[in-house]
Design an enzyme around this catalytic site. Structure first.
Site, PDB file in Angstrom:
ATOM      1  N   SER A   1       0.677  -1.355  -0.086  1.00  0.00           N
ATOM      2  CA  SER A   1       0.015  -0.136  -0.092  1.00  0.00           C
ATOM      3  C   SER A   1       0.718   1.473   0.109  1.00  0.00           C
ATOM      4  O   SER A   1       0.175   2.364  -0.171  1.00  0.00           O
ATOM      5  CB  SER A   1      -0.939   0.116   1.191  1.00  0.00           C
ATOM      6  OG  SER A   1      -0.420  -0.083   2.458  1.00  0.00           O
TER       7      SER A   1
ATOM      8  N   SER B   1      14.698  -7.101   4.496  1.00  0.00           N
ATOM      9  CA  SER B   1      15.202  -7.078   5.697  1.00  0.00           C
ATOM     10  C   SER B   1      15.609  -5.453   5.720  1.00  0.00           C
ATOM     11  O   SER B   1      14.957  -4.588   5.144  1.00  0.00           O
ATOM     12  CB  SER B   1      16.654  -7.771   5.959  1.00  0.00           C
ATOM     13  OG  SER B   1      17.121  -7.586   7.065  1.00  0.00           O
TER      14      SER B   1
ATOM     15  N   TYR C   1      13.481  -3.555  16.717  1.00  0.00           N
ATOM     16  CA  TYR C   1      13.720  -3.499  14.923  1.00  0.00           C
ATOM     17  C   TYR C   1      14.743  -4.582  14.446  1.00  0.00           C
ATOM     18  O   TYR C   1      14.837  -4.983  13.860  1.00  0.00           O
ATOM     19  CB  TYR C   1      13.512  -1.891  14.611  1.00  0.00           C
ATOM     20  CG  TYR C   1      13.879  -1.666  12.822  1.00  0.00           C
ATOM     21  CD1 TYR C   1      12.777  -2.133  12.098  1.00  0.00           C
ATOM     22  CD2 TYR C   1      14.894  -1.496  12.396  1.00  0.00           C
ATOM     23  CE1 TYR C   1      12.808  -2.412  10.741  1.00  0.00           C
ATOM     24  CE2 TYR C   1      15.171  -1.601  11.383  1.00  0.00           C
ATOM     25  CZ  TYR C   1      14.015  -1.838  10.183  1.00  0.00           C
ATOM     26  OH  TYR C   1      14.357  -1.774   8.981  1.00  0.00           O
TER      27      TYR C   1
ATOM     28  N   LYS D   1      15.094  -7.715  12.115  1.00  0.00           N
ATOM     29  CA  LYS D   1      15.675  -7.981  10.829  1.00  0.00           C
ATOM     30  C   LYS D   1      16.886  -8.855  10.861  1.00  0.00           C
ATOM     31  O   LYS D   1      17.094  -9.753  10.031  1.00  0.00           O
ATOM     32  CB  LYS D   1      16.218  -6.786  10.417  1.00  0.00           C
ATOM     33  CG  LYS D   1      15.147  -5.616  10.147  1.00  0.00           C
ATOM     34  CD  LYS D   1      14.117  -6.108   9.173  1.00  0.00           C
ATOM     35  CE  LYS D   1      13.081  -5.106   8.818  1.00  0.00           C
ATOM     36  NZ  LYS D   1      12.037  -5.737   7.829  1.00  0.00           N
TER      37      LYS D   1
END
Length: 278
Positions: A11, A129, A143, A147
């Site tokens: 989106s 990633s 975060y 990853k």
């Protein structure tokens, strides 16, 4: 033969640009996102509702594709965001939500498409990633953890599925010209406790991220080209980077951690002082 790609997080940003690019190249694109109305729509793009943190939503996404198509050639696990905030302050429920989106959503969709890809003896799972899977900064602990987990998981998966003609690959973007930093720092401020000792640190990191995106951030279209290369390379690589600078940053963090930390701290101090002068 026309190929089929499923793209999560379609989106906005990289996912949006990738959906447009693959469609332009003649692929049939199935874009998934929670804000389905923002997914680009064209003759070759099908917009589907998708929440990668919801198993039933993931099942429905793949079933809708297979109801029309004979298979899925590429799955691009692009959905993700940055739940920034100090480790001491950030509620663990927020950290768990970060893992549900950035890691477990990708793992769930991989489990759903692997039987399809094994049966057709071909396919690629492309996991988006970040250089943040190797590079790190304060406030990004959860975060970066997602990853790093995605990368190790993808490497293990790649060994398991290669004998079936299927590959699992990683793309590591660096700074991007997007709203990512704004969203990440909004989370960081939301996660601060009242009278937190980390408030000034949030201001410094915010100044650094904003400067990086304005001076060196790649466009979503640039990164969409990397997505397409990973999907179509005759001999796919284990890792894909957009620039030599992104690759060098990862090398520095992994090979010379002391140097990386010093360089990062100097940079943070510089931008912190600039933020204080404004």
């Amino acid at each position: 033969m026309i190929k089929v790609v499923a793209i999560t997080g379609a989106s906005n940003g990289m996912g949006f640009a990738a959906a447009e690019l693959f469609a332009k190249k003649g692929w049939i694109v199935y874009g998934g996102a929670r804000r389905v109305e923002k997914i680009p729509v064209s003759e070759n793009i099908h917009a589907l509702k998708l929440d990668v943190t919801d198993h039933d939503s993931n099942v429905a996404f793949i079933k809708q594709i297979m109801a029309t198509e004979q298979g899925i050639d590429v799955l691009i696990n692009n959905a993700g965001y940055g739940e920034y905030g100090p480790v001491e302050d950030t509620p663990l429920d927020n950290a768990r939500r970060q893992f549900e989106t950035n890691f477990f959503g990708a793992a769930d969709l991989a489990q759903l498409v692997l039987p399809i890809m094994r049966a057709q003896k071909s396919g690629r799972i492309i996991n988006i990633s970040s250089i943040g899977g190797d590079v790190y900064m304060p406030l990004g602990a959860y975060y970066h953890a997602t990853k790093a987990a995605l990368q190790q998981w993808s490497d293990s998966l790649d060994i398991e599925i290669a004998p079936f003609g299927v590959r699992s690959l990683i793309i590591q973007p660096g700074g991007t010209q997007s709203a990512w930093s704004d969203i990440a720092m909004a989370h960081a401020r939301k996660n601060l406790k009242t009278d937190s000792v980390y408030t000034r640190l949030v201001d410094k990191v915010s100044a650094l991220l904003t400067a990086n995106e304005h001076t060196s951030g790649a466009s979503s279209r640039d990164l969409a080209q990397v997505f397409y290369k990973a999907a179509t390379d005759e001999r796919p690589k284990r890792r894909y980077f957009n620039t030599l600078g992104d690759r060098a940053m990862v090398w520095l963090a992994r090979s010379c951690p002391r140097v990386f930390k010093k360089v990062f701290m100097w940079t943070l101090i510089f931008w912190g002082k600039r933020a204080e002068r404004k």
